[in-house]
Design an enzyme around this catalytic site. Structure first.
Site, PDB file in Angstrom:
ATOM      1  N   ASP A 141      50.550  17.865 103.623  1.00 47.38           N
ATOM      2  CA  ASP A 141      51.921  17.861 103.084  1.00 47.38           C
ATOM      3  C   ASP A 141      52.936  18.222 104.172  1.00 47.38           C
ATOM      4  OD1 ASP A 141      50.660  17.316 100.682  1.00 47.38           O
ATOM      5  OD2 ASP A 141      50.620  19.416 100.061  1.00 47.38           O
ATOM      6  N   ASP A 193      47.307  18.391 109.062  1.00 49.24           N
ATOM      7  CA  ASP A 193      47.823  18.963 107.839  1.00 49.24           C
ATOM      8  C   ASP A 193      48.257  17.784 106.945  1.00 49.24           C
ATOM      9  OD1 ASP A 193      49.117  20.815 106.045  1.00 49.24           O
ATOM     10  OD2 ASP A 193      51.006  20.113 106.929  1.00 49.24           O
TER      11      ASP A 193
HETATM   12 MG   LIG Z   1      52.276  21.227 105.582  1.00 52.22          MG
END
Ligand SMILES: [Mg+2]
Ligand SMILES: [Zn+2]
Ligand SMILES: [Zn+2]
Length: 262
Positions: A27, A25
């Site tokens: 962010d 992932d």
């Molecule tokens: Mg995230």
């Protein structure tokens, strides 16, 4: 085709030899969560992420970023902005010797019911197809329950990090618990190292190259091999991480106090 893709270099699949992958992932996992980040200059790498990705590179795992970017559908920014941020991220990591094999993102709104917004596995399936990845032997590291969900939908392992929204999300993923909860991406990488080591022990002997990549999961500083070869010492944190069956166990909860003898 809704999915966007950006890859570092030509990552040609090697015949029938499927490789394992680590999906990351973006962010809250690689970079600090800033809420619909739209400025490449505002990217802040979370400490230890370059070491983590260098370890994945060393282990021969393909590293793919898979990111929900509904800010595009919401009109907060454009695809070009996402590409710009991703390009900057890739450059920052490359500067620290960490290589990404691919970057995928979903530009859709949750209400679009697309096949790529995590926990839907579209980005993982596309990445696996394009880079010849063996999904059931792969990992996804993220800070949300949707990340864990996406990992499990393809039969892979899901690791929740406590950076970003991780601490808040932890309680919410009781129904589909992560395979491991790591403080951050670096500790997640060390859990992956242990899983991979258990299966590929013969390749795991502590080599000089590996020692150079390993950093203390607590302070991210240098570690040194204990004289007896049975552990890795961080002098700053005054702890020793055990080496069990030739595999470094660089998890914070496994660290033992270390007293320097003079
Ligand atoms: Mg995230
Ligand atoms: Zn989508
Ligand atoms: Zn330390």
């Amino acid at each position: 085709m809704a999915l966007r893709r950006h890859t570092a270099e030509d990552s040609t699949a090697q015949g029938l030899n499927r490789c394992r992958g680590v999906f990351l992932d973006r962010d809250g996992t690689i970079i600090e969560e800033k809420g619909y980040l739209n400025d490449p200059e505002a990217i802040e790498l979370i400490p230890g992420v370059a070491q983590a990705i260098r370890l994945f590179n060393y282990l021969g795992l393909k590293v793919l970023v898979v990111s929900n970017q509904s800010g595009v559908a919401r009109g907060y920014f454009t695809d070009a902005t996402v590409e710009e941020v991703n390009g900057k991220l890739e450059a920052l990591l490359a500067h620290e010797g960490a290589r990404l094999d691919g970057i995928y993102y979903c530009p859709h709104h949750p209400a679009d019911n697309c096949v790529c917004r995590k926990p839907e596995p579209g980005m993982l399936l596309q990445g696996a197809d394009e880079l010849n990845i063996d999904l059931p032997h792969s990992y996804l590291v993220g800070d949300k329950g949707a990340d864990i969900g996406a990992a499990h939908r393809v039969g892979g392992k899901g690791i929740l990090v406590l950076t970003g929204y991780g601490t808040e999300e932890l309680g919410g993923c009781q129904g589909d618990p992560p395979d491991f909860v790591a403080r951050d991406l670096l500790e997640a990488a060390y859990w992956v190292l242990i899983q991979e080591g258990a299966e590929r022990r013969h390749e795991m002997a502590i080599k000089k190259e590996l020692l150079e990549i390993l950093a203390c999961p607590k302070c991210k500083g240098d570690i040194i091999l204990a004289k007896k070869g049975d552990g890795l010492i961080c002098k700053t944190c005054k702890v020793i991480y055990p080496i069990k069956d030739d595999i470094p166990v660089m998890l914070i909860d496994e660290a033992l106090p270390y007293k320097e003898k003079d």
